[in-house]
Design a protein around this motif. Sequence first.
Motif, mmCIF file in Angstrom:
data_model
loop_
_atom_site.group_PDB
_atom_site.id
_atom_site.type_symbol
_atom_site.label_atom_id
_atom_site.label_comp_id
_atom_site.label_asym_id
_atom_site.label_seq_id
_atom_site.Cartn_x
_atom_site.Cartn_y
_atom_site.Cartn_z
ATOM 1 N N UNK A 225 -57.236 -32.791 37.049
ATOM 2 C CA UNK A 225 -57.849 -31.685 36.306
ATOM 3 C C UNK A 225 -56.855 -30.556 36.031
ATOM 4 N N UNK A 226 -55.642 -30.667 36.570
ATOM 5 C CA UNK A 226 -54.631 -29.641 36.330
ATOM 6 C C UNK A 226 -53.288 -30.118 36.826
ATOM 7 N N UNK A 227 -52.245 -29.418 36.380
ATOM 8 C CA UNK A 227 -50.894 -29.728 36.845
ATOM 9 C C UNK A 227 -50.014 -28.509 36.663
ATOM 10 N N UNK A 228 -48.930 -28.493 37.409
ATOM 11 C CA UNK A 228 -47.932 -27.431 37.296
ATOM 12 C C UNK A 228 -46.569 -28.025 37.584
ATOM 13 N N UNK A 229 -45.552 -27.448 36.944
ATOM 14 C CA UNK A 229 -44.186 -27.897 37.186
ATOM 15 C C UNK A 229 -43.316 -26.719 37.593
ATOM 16 N N UNK A 230 -42.599 -26.921 38.681
ATOM 17 C CA UNK A 230 -41.613 -25.974 39.176
ATOM 18 C C UNK A 230 -40.251 -26.539 38.800
ATOM 19 N N UNK A 231 -39.497 -25.795 38.012
ATOM 20 C CA UNK A 231 -38.180 -26.248 37.572
ATOM 21 C C UNK A 231 -37.119 -25.424 38.294
ATOM 22 N N UNK A 232 -36.347 -26.127 39.103
ATOM 23 C CA UNK A 232 -35.386 -25.465 39.980
ATOM 24 C C UNK A 232 -34.014 -25.273 39.354
ATOM 25 N N UNK A 233 -33.674 -26.049 38.349
ATOM 26 C CA UNK A 233 -32.308 -26.026 37.812
ATOM 27 C C UNK A 233 -32.159 -25.210 36.528
ATOM 28 N N UNK A 234 -33.242 -24.841 35.900
ATOM 29 C CA UNK A 234 -33.140 -24.110 34.636
ATOM 30 C C UNK A 234 -32.753 -22.664 34.903
ATOM 31 N N UNK A 235 -31.697 -22.180 34.252
ATOM 32 C CA UNK A 235 -31.297 -20.786 34.476
ATOM 33 C C UNK A 235 -32.335 -19.809 33.915
ATOM 34 N N UNK A 236 -32.529 -18.730 34.624
ATOM 35 C CA UNK A 236 -33.481 -17.707 34.190
ATOM 36 C C UNK A 236 -32.900 -16.916 33.018
ATOM 37 N N UNK A 237 -33.763 -16.409 32.143
ATOM 38 C CA UNK A 237 -33.282 -15.523 31.074
ATOM 39 C C UNK A 237 -32.655 -14.265 31.670
ATOM 40 N N UNK A 238 -31.824 -13.604 30.889
ATOM 41 C CA UNK A 238 -31.131 -12.402 31.355
ATOM 42 C C UNK A 238 -32.080 -11.313 31.846
ATOM 43 N N UNK A 239 -33.292 -11.255 31.292
ATOM 44 C CA UNK A 239 -34.239 -10.206 31.691
ATOM 45 C C UNK A 239 -34.813 -10.423 33.090
ATOM 46 N N UNK A 240 -34.609 -11.611 33.667
ATOM 47 C CA UNK A 240 -35.036 -11.882 35.043
ATOM 48 C C UNK A 240 -33.846 -11.558 35.931
ATOM 49 N N UNK A 241 -33.914 -10.410 36.585
ATOM 50 C CA UNK A 241 -32.776 -9.930 37.367
ATOM 51 C C UNK A 241 -32.939 -10.225 38.856
ATOM 52 N N UNK A 242 -33.611 -11.304 39.168
ATOM 53 C CA UNK A 242 -33.863 -11.674 40.560
ATOM 54 C C UNK A 242 -33.030 -12.891 40.924
ATOM 55 N N UNK A 243 -32.391 -12.831 42.083
ATOM 56 C CA UNK A 243 -31.675 -13.994 42.592
ATOM 57 C C UNK A 243 -32.684 -14.979 43.183
ATOM 58 N N UNK A 244 -32.246 -16.209 43.346
ATOM 59 C CA UNK A 244 -33.049 -17.261 43.972
ATOM 60 C C UNK A 244 -34.409 -17.401 43.292
ATOM 61 N N UNK A 245 -34.375 -17.565 41.964
ATOM 62 C CA UNK A 245 -35.620 -17.728 41.217
ATOM 63 C C UNK A 245 -35.756 -19.167 40.727
ATOM 64 N N UNK A 246 -36.985 -19.525 40.373
ATOM 65 C CA UNK A 246 -37.289 -20.834 39.796
ATOM 66 C C UNK A 246 -38.309 -20.629 38.685
ATOM 67 N N UNK A 247 -38.326 -21.552 37.749
ATOM 68 C CA UNK A 247 -39.228 -21.450 36.597
ATOM 69 C C UNK A 247 -40.539 -22.190 36.849
ATOM 70 N N UNK A 248 -41.641 -21.550 36.508
ATOM 71 C CA UNK A 248 -42.910 -22.249 36.364
ATOM 72 C C UNK A 248 -42.867 -22.796 34.936
ATOM 73 N N UNK A 249 -42.457 -24.053 34.816
ATOM 74 C CA UNK A 249 -42.206 -24.624 33.494
ATOM 75 C C UNK A 249 -43.469 -24.980 32.743
ATOM 76 N N UNK A 250 -44.469 -25.433 33.447
ATOM 77 C CA UNK A 250 -45.758 -25.769 32.835
ATOM 78 C C UNK A 250 -46.841 -25.480 33.859
#
Length: 177
Positions: free
Chosen positions: A76-101
């Motif tokens: 009924x749902x899904x989510x993806x955590x993407x660990x290797x995609x670099x964050x955009x410049x506006x994300x000024x936090x270290x050790x971040x990951x993307x919620x891709x979907x």
Amino acid sequence: MSETDSGLTIRRGVAADAPELARNMAQWFLAAYAHASDAANTGAFVAANFDAARQAAELADPSIVTLLAESAGVMVGYAQLRLARPAPDCVDKDASAEVGRFYFAPSQHGRGGAAALMQALRAQARERGRYWLWLLVWQEAPQAIRFYEKQGFEKVGTAVFLVGEDRKADWVMCGPV
């Protein structure tokens, strides 16, 4: 695998889930965004992103964590955590990951499952030494924006998201794990 207060089971996706995951990805994306672009661009996006072979590859990729939410054995749902995609410049936090979907079946909206899935995604990020999550959300998706804000995400910038050749204005949002 974990059972939530909302009666969902949340588990890590495996290769055998790829066909069902691909079908649901396409269906739920179209339910949310088919109205936002013409059929050619939407069709091109779905074909490029939501086929079973691509999902099998993403499920096997160690830099992508795909979590599935199930109710009575039905996805009924899904989510993806993407660990290797670099964050955009506006994300000024270290050790971040993307919620891709991050999607739920429309019939499941408002039942609390999305919050449980987000908590499970955060736990996966913490296990991998991440402290921040970032994501893109269409600026014309108020329900999604409200959900992410309730989950502690804040708008930190903008980005362009392509649906086929159609350029969409997205917010970049960032929140703590």
